[in-house]
Design a protein around this motif. Structure first.
Motif, PDB file in Angstrom:
ATOM      1  N   GLY A  54       0.806  -1.212   0.000  1.00  0.00           N
ATOM      2  CA  GLY A  54       0.000   0.000   0.000  1.00  0.00           C
ATOM      3  C   GLY A  54       0.838   1.260   0.000  1.00  0.00           C
ATOM      4  O   GLY A  54       0.657   2.129   0.873  1.00  0.00           O
ATOM      5  N   PHE A  55       1.736   1.384  -0.973  1.00  0.00           N
ATOM      6  CA  PHE A  55       2.580   2.582  -1.017  1.00  0.00           C
ATOM      7  C   PHE A  55       1.721   3.817  -1.324  1.00  0.00           C
ATOM      8  O   PHE A  55       0.771   3.757  -2.104  1.00  0.00           O
ATOM      9  CB  PHE A  55       3.666   2.428  -2.092  1.00  0.00           C
ATOM     10  N   HIS A  56       2.138   4.945  -0.709  1.00  0.00           N
ATOM     11  CA  HIS A  56       1.432   6.199  -0.952  1.00  0.00           C
ATOM     12  C   HIS A  56       1.891   6.869  -2.245  1.00  0.00           C
ATOM     13  O   HIS A  56       1.141   7.661  -2.830  1.00  0.00           O
ATOM     14  CB  HIS A  56       1.634   7.162   0.226  1.00  0.00           C
ATOM     15  N   ARG A  57       3.099   6.587  -2.667  1.00  0.00           N
ATOM     16  CA  ARG A  57       3.640   7.215  -3.871  1.00  0.00           C
ATOM     17  C   ARG A  57       4.667   6.289  -4.510  1.00  0.00           C
ATOM     18  O   ARG A  57       5.207   5.393  -3.859  1.00  0.00           O
ATOM     19  CB  ARG A  57       4.272   8.566  -3.557  1.00  0.00           C
ATOM     20  N   TYR A 107       4.126   8.676   5.358  1.00  0.00           N
ATOM     21  CA  TYR A 107       4.177   8.988   6.775  1.00  0.00           C
ATOM     22  C   TYR A 107       5.242   8.210   7.525  1.00  0.00           C
ATOM     23  O   TYR A 107       5.390   8.373   8.722  1.00  0.00           O
ATOM     24  CB  TYR A 107       2.807   8.741   7.421  1.00  0.00           C
ATOM     25  N   ILE A 108       5.924   7.341   6.827  1.00  0.00           N
ATOM     26  CA  ILE A 108       7.068   6.649   7.440  1.00  0.00           C
ATOM     27  C   ILE A 108       8.301   7.304   6.866  1.00  0.00           C
ATOM     28  O   ILE A 108       8.602   7.161   5.692  1.00  0.00           O
ATOM     29  CB  ILE A 108       7.038   5.138   7.139  1.00  0.00           C
ATOM     30  N   HIS A 109       9.023   8.025   7.671  1.00  0.00           N
ATOM     31  CA  HIS A 109      10.055   8.942   7.224  1.00  0.00           C
ATOM     32  C   HIS A 109      11.143   8.208   6.428  1.00  0.00           C
ATOM     33  O   HIS A 109      11.801   7.321   6.938  1.00  0.00           O
ATOM     34  CB  HIS A 109      10.671   9.661   8.436  1.00  0.00           C
ATOM     35  N   GLN A 110      11.249   8.599   5.143  1.00  0.00           N
ATOM     36  CA  GLN A 110      12.327   8.153   4.284  1.00  0.00           C
ATOM     37  C   GLN A 110      12.414   6.622   4.195  1.00  0.00           C
ATOM     38  O   GLN A 110      13.495   6.039   4.238  1.00  0.00           O
ATOM     39  CB  GLN A 110      13.671   8.724   4.779  1.00  0.00           C
ATOM     40  N   GLN A 111      11.281   5.997   4.113  1.00  0.00           N
ATOM     41  CA  GLN A 111      11.243   4.542   3.966  1.00  0.00           C
ATOM     42  C   GLN A 111      10.685   4.199   2.575  1.00  0.00           C
ATOM     43  O   GLN A 111       9.529   4.525   2.280  1.00  0.00           O
ATOM     44  CB  GLN A 111      10.373   3.907   5.052  1.00  0.00           C
ATOM     45  N   CYS A 112      11.481   3.566   1.724  1.00  0.00           N
ATOM     46  CA  CYS A 112      11.077   3.179   0.381  1.00  0.00           C
ATOM     47  C   CYS A 112      11.478   1.730   0.130  1.00  0.00           C
ATOM     48  O   CYS A 112      12.304   1.152   0.844  1.00  0.00           O
ATOM     49  CB  CYS A 112      11.726   4.087  -0.668  1.00  0.00           C
ATOM     50  N   SER A 113      10.889   1.164  -0.890  1.00  0.00           N
ATOM     51  CA  SER A 113      11.152  -0.230  -1.235  1.00  0.00           C
ATOM     52  C   SER A 113      12.458  -0.356  -2.011  1.00  0.00           C
ATOM     53  O   SER A 113      13.097   0.638  -2.377  1.00  0.00           O
ATOM     54  CB  SER A 113      10.004  -0.764  -2.098  1.00  0.00           C
TER      55      SER A 113
END
Length: 464
Positions: A54-57, A107-113
């Protein structure tokens, strides 16, 4: 957020420390090109980044010196997946077009896949086209291993394989089994329904974004998808002499609008014809005339739908055709048509009844032009005949009016001697007014008479 930081985040990094368990939560999304990764020069394409997370962007990055990136908010699909659609273009062969994407939480600071697998857009060029073939033939059955081989006389360093309607473009480095000839094998695994389709391959060089022209298409057909089994028969019989006319008849009781005929041991696509409903069966006649020894071999036929032509029925029983007599030209391959009709890639042209013609046979548009030309010539010839006939009838009417008419027309007076006599005379005199010179001729006298005071001319008409 700076492009450099965005790129680092897309590599799955973060400012803070993350445990392996935390890193495994954000699985990489999938990136694909719509409608196809093969794009004509100056064309546009849409890159889709999609994930079950469920990524926001989503962030799209382009590989290269400056590594530009683009960010879009995600959209939820009806099936629960999250995606973002990135329009790209115009695409030109002058630059490299390789992309990756990753998903991030707002909303999770600087967390990406982790980044997706790369997708490279391919712009066909003008260099020599390679060849694409299947060692197993174009008709495959479920469970067999499928390998497509792309090869070229040009020394390409890599090859790419595309499928019509596909969103991926697998690439392989080339091998050099012999000097001056490059090739690559694409192992597609065990055949399933998704393997059916039309394939092409391209050749390219290292450190270059330019690709070759596409190879001729190769159709992969999957047999055993439809439940029926057609029957195959031959007329006049399975053993014929060279030079005879042979017809192979494929029939099925199931409602199918396409029937295929294949020959074992050949690597070209089978022949296909539209079926006709006769005698409570759907059938097609495949004609060969005249046959040579090259036509001998084992044949099978299949049925299919035109809406899904890559999904075939079970094969018919094998039919062995034996051609006795003089052998064909050993230097020329057996004549056999491609699956596609019309076009330069056809080795033979196919008539409505399935007649196979040689390479020198006329193409359909040439036949149309010849027919129009013949019709024009016939119409022109008919017009000339009518014109000549009209002129002859006009001359006949004029002659009849001059000889048979006994009534004086305007400006014409009958000579009194001729008008008063009921007995046919040797000469009929007609006085033509408004003429300046006159002469009277009789069979008994050739003496000239003085012209009358009023200018006129006497013409003698002999009656035979």
């Amino acid at each position: 957020m700076s492009p450099k930081l965005t790129f680092l985040l897309c590599l799955g990094l973060s400012v803070g420390l993350r445990t392996p368990e935390e890193a495994g939560i954000y699985r990489k999304p999938s990136l694909s090109a719509l409608p196809s990764p093969v794009v004509t020069s100056g064309g546009f394409v849409t890159l889709r980044c999609i994930s079950w997370q469920g990524f926001h962007r989503f962030i799209l990055t382009k590989e290269g010196e400056h590594r530009p990136s683009w960010t879009l908010d995600s959209q939820r699909r009806h099936n629960g997946q999250f995606q973002a659609l990135f329009p790209v273009g115009p695409v030109t062969p002058s630059y490299s077009w390789t992309f990756r994407c990753c998903g991030c939480y707002r909303y999770i600071h600087q967390q990406c896949s982790e980044p997706s697998d790369p997708v490279e857009l391919l712009v066909p060029g003008v260099s020599g086209k390679p060849s694409l073939l299947s060692q197993q033939g174009s008709i495959m059955t479920f469970g067999r291993n499928l390998t497509l081989q792309c090869l070229s006389d040009v020394g390409y360093d890599r090859f790419a394989l595309s499928k019509e309607g596909g969103h991926n473009l697998p690439q392989r480095l080339s091998e050099w089994p012999q000097t001056g000839r490059s090739q690559a094998d694409f192992l597609l695994g065990r055949v399933s329904l998704s393997h059916g389709g039309r394939y092409r391959c391209y050749g390219g060089h290292k450190f270059s974004s330019k690709w070759s022209t596409p190879s001729d298409p190769l159709d992969i057909l999957v047999a055993g998808v439809l439940p029926d089994t057609p029957s195959l028969s031959v007329q006049p019989g399975p053993t014929v002499a060279a030079g005879e006319n042979v017809t192979l008849l494929c029939q099925t009781r199931s409602q199918r609008d396409i029937l295929f005929l294949s020959k074992e041991g050949t690597m070209v696509s089978p022949l296909r014809l539209r079926s006709k409903y006769q005698a409570q069966q759907y059938q097609a006649q495949f004609s060969m005339s005249p046959v040579t020894s090259a036509h001998g071999g084992t044949y099978r036929c299949y049925s299919s739908f035109s809406t899904s032509p890559y999904e075939l029925s079970y094969p018919s029983d094998a039919l062995e055709l034996v051609v006795s007599g003089p052998s064909g030209d050993p230097t020329s391959p057996p004549t056999w048509p491609n699956l596609t009709s019309g076009g330069s890639e056809d080795r033979l042209s196919t008539t409505e009844s399935g007649q196979w013609k040689g390479v020198q046979g006329l193409k359909p548009y040439q036949n149309v032009l010849i027919g129009i030309s013949v019709a024009f010539v016939l119409l022109l010839f008919l017009f000339l005949l009518l014109l000549i006939r009209h002129r002859r009838q006009g001359k006949c009417r004029t002659s009849d009016a001059a000889v048979k008419s006994t009534r004086p027309e305007e400006g014409v007076e009958l000579h009194p001697q001729a008008a008063a006599s009921d007995v046919p005379q040797d000469v009929i005199y007609a006085q033509l007014n408004h003429l300046t010179l006159g002469r009277e001729t009789t069979p008994s006298s050739s003496q000239s008479e003085e012209p009358p005071a009023e200018p006129s001319m006497y013409a003698a008409l002999a009656i035979h």
